[in-house]
Scaffold this active site. Structure first.
Site, PDB file in Angstrom:
ATOM      1  N   SER A 187       3.562  22.572  -6.410  1.00 48.46           N
ATOM      2  CA  SER A 187       2.628  23.604  -6.833  1.00 48.46           C
ATOM      3  C   SER A 187       2.624  24.753  -5.825  1.00 48.46           C
ATOM      4  O   SER A 187       3.663  25.361  -5.586  1.00 48.46           O
ATOM      5  CB  SER A 187       1.238  22.982  -7.018  1.00 48.46           C
ATOM      6  OG  SER A 187       0.379  23.852  -7.704  1.00 48.46           O
ATOM      7  N   ASP A 282       2.642  21.878 -18.579  1.00 48.38           N
ATOM      8  CA  ASP A 282       2.156  22.532 -17.363  1.00 48.38           C
ATOM      9  C   ASP A 282       2.241  24.044 -17.543  1.00 48.38           C
ATOM     10  O   ASP A 282       3.286  24.554 -17.974  1.00 48.38           O
ATOM     11  CB  ASP A 282       3.035  22.086 -16.182  1.00 48.38           C
ATOM     12  CG  ASP A 282       2.638  22.700 -14.849  1.00 48.38           C
ATOM     13  OD1 ASP A 282       1.667  23.477 -14.780  1.00 48.38           O
ATOM     14  OD2 ASP A 282       3.330  22.385 -13.855  1.00 48.38           O
ATOM     15  N   HIS A 311       0.571  19.044 -14.957  1.00 49.22           N
ATOM     16  CA  HIS A 311       0.640  19.500 -13.573  1.00 49.22           C
ATOM     17  C   HIS A 311      -0.047  18.480 -12.662  1.00 49.22           C
ATOM     18  O   HIS A 311      -1.137  18.008 -12.949  1.00 49.22           O
ATOM     19  CB  HIS A 311      -0.061  20.853 -13.444  1.00 49.22           C
ATOM     20  CG  HIS A 311       0.152  21.509 -12.122  1.00 49.22           C
ATOM     21  ND1 HIS A 311       1.258  22.279 -11.844  1.00 49.22           N
ATOM     22  CD2 HIS A 311      -0.591  21.507 -10.977  1.00 49.22           C
ATOM     23  CE1 HIS A 311       1.187  22.738 -10.607  1.00 49.22           C
ATOM     24  NE2 HIS A 311       0.071  22.272 -10.058  1.00 49.22           N
TER      25      HIS A 311
END
Length: 346
Positions: A187, A282, A311
């Site tokens: 991320s 995601d 995610h």
């Protein structure tokens, strides 16, 4: 309007050129069906969905600090050590995970955790790092870089680059091999890892064996198809990502730097071999796929693995797909580290 068109243009490129680069690019075809365990988890999450943007920043900071380190040490790990070094923006914490290994010096994996440059911590990622250390037999170093709102761009990136350089120069004293270092993150941490490889190329430093990018945030743009398709009720929302990006860039006037949005770099040539983990459900899916294509087009050996999950799925230890992803990342690290020599691109 230009940003929206750019976003959808990227999406079209991704889905029409997914197998266009032959042996230099590998991505598996994937049927879009949400993993059953993830679906059950998502139903529970959506009973009281997180809205990070609605939590005051000082409260987020307090929650991060209060998160306790209570995970038991995996039997295959010899020790976990917290150390502090003098970084470019003050004291910089590193957590070393050392596996029980008869092979020394050990390969090293430098990891930058996620959390939107705001809400992550070493403790949040302790389970993930222990599992990856255990399965990869790497000396794993998790970096406690400064986070917003106290530290904004470029300070987190400065911390990560400095930590990587320090590790290369000093990890030999901890049983690590300074000639076999990989870098990665998820991320926001994936963003920092990608930016560190660009900075290393620019400064002709840090010859990484490979880069591991997990559901990475690679572009300051919210107008791809996946951002709209999974704008809410998929754990991380489009509005949450705007919130995180705005925290990170709160004091940045020029937001067009390649070190902010690696996807927009003029060239990705001479970067380390890449393995990208992409979640099909995601908001960040399309920029990850687009980055893999751009890396390959610029001559970087690139592998992409897509998972039918959300995610952050790799941190939910109740999900079987999380275990599969961690095992696959570990295998990619071992594969790359088994290559005894690398050509210095710098």
């Amino acid at each position: 309007m230009k940003q929206i068109l750019f976003g959808f243009f990227l999406t079209i490129i991704v889905f029409h050129h997914v197998n266009a680069y032959g042996n230099n690019y590998s991505v598996e075809d994937c049927i879009y069906t949400l993993d059953p365990q993830t679906e059950i988890l998502l139903e529970k999450i959506n009973e009281s969905p997180p809205a990070f943007r609605n939590i005051p920043l000082d409260e987020l900071e307090r929650m991060v600090k209060e998160n306790k380190h209570d995970t038991q040490i995996h039997p295959s790990i010899e020790c976990i050590e917290n150390i502090f070094i003098d970084g470019p923006n003050g004291k910089l914490g590193l957590r070393l995970y050392k596996p029980k290994s008869t092979s020394t010096p050990m390969p090293v994996f430098v990891y930058f955790h996620g959390g939107g440059w705001t809400a992550g911590s070493l403790n949040h990622y302790d389970y993930f790092c222990q599992e990856l250390c255990h399965k990869s037999k790497c000396l794993l170093v998790s970096v406690d870089y400064g986070q917003a709102p106290r530290y904004t761009y470029p300070q987190p990136l400065e911390d990560c680059f400095f930590a990587s350089t320090w590790i290369e120069e000093n990890i030999g004293h901890k049983g690590g091999d300074p000639k076999r270092i990989a870098v990665g993150g998820d991320s926001a941490g994936g963003n920092l890892a990608a930016a560190v490889t660009l900075k290393a190329r620019e400064n002709k430093k840090l010859n990484f064996h490979c880069q591991i990018l997990i559901c990475p945030a690679l572009n300051y743009n919210f107008d791809t198809l996946s951002y709209f398709e999974f704008s809410e009720r998929y754990f991380i929302s489009r509005e949450d990502m705007k919130f995180f990006w705005n925290n990170y860039l709160a004091h940045t006037k020029n937001k067009k730097s390649q070190f902010i949005s690696p996807l927009t770099a003029d060239s990705l040539k001479d970067l380390p071999p890449a393995f990208l983990v992409i979640a099909n459900f995601d908001p960040l899916r399309d920029e990850g796929l687009a980055y893999g294509l751009r890396l390959s087009k610029d001559g970087v050996f690139t592998q992409v693995k897509r998972f039918n999950s959300i995610h952050g799925f790799y941190c939910f230890k109740e999900l079987d797909v999380s275990k599969v992803a961690i095992s696959m990342i570990a295998q990619r690290l071992m594969d790359q580290f088994s290559i005894t020599s690398t050509i210095d691109p710098y």
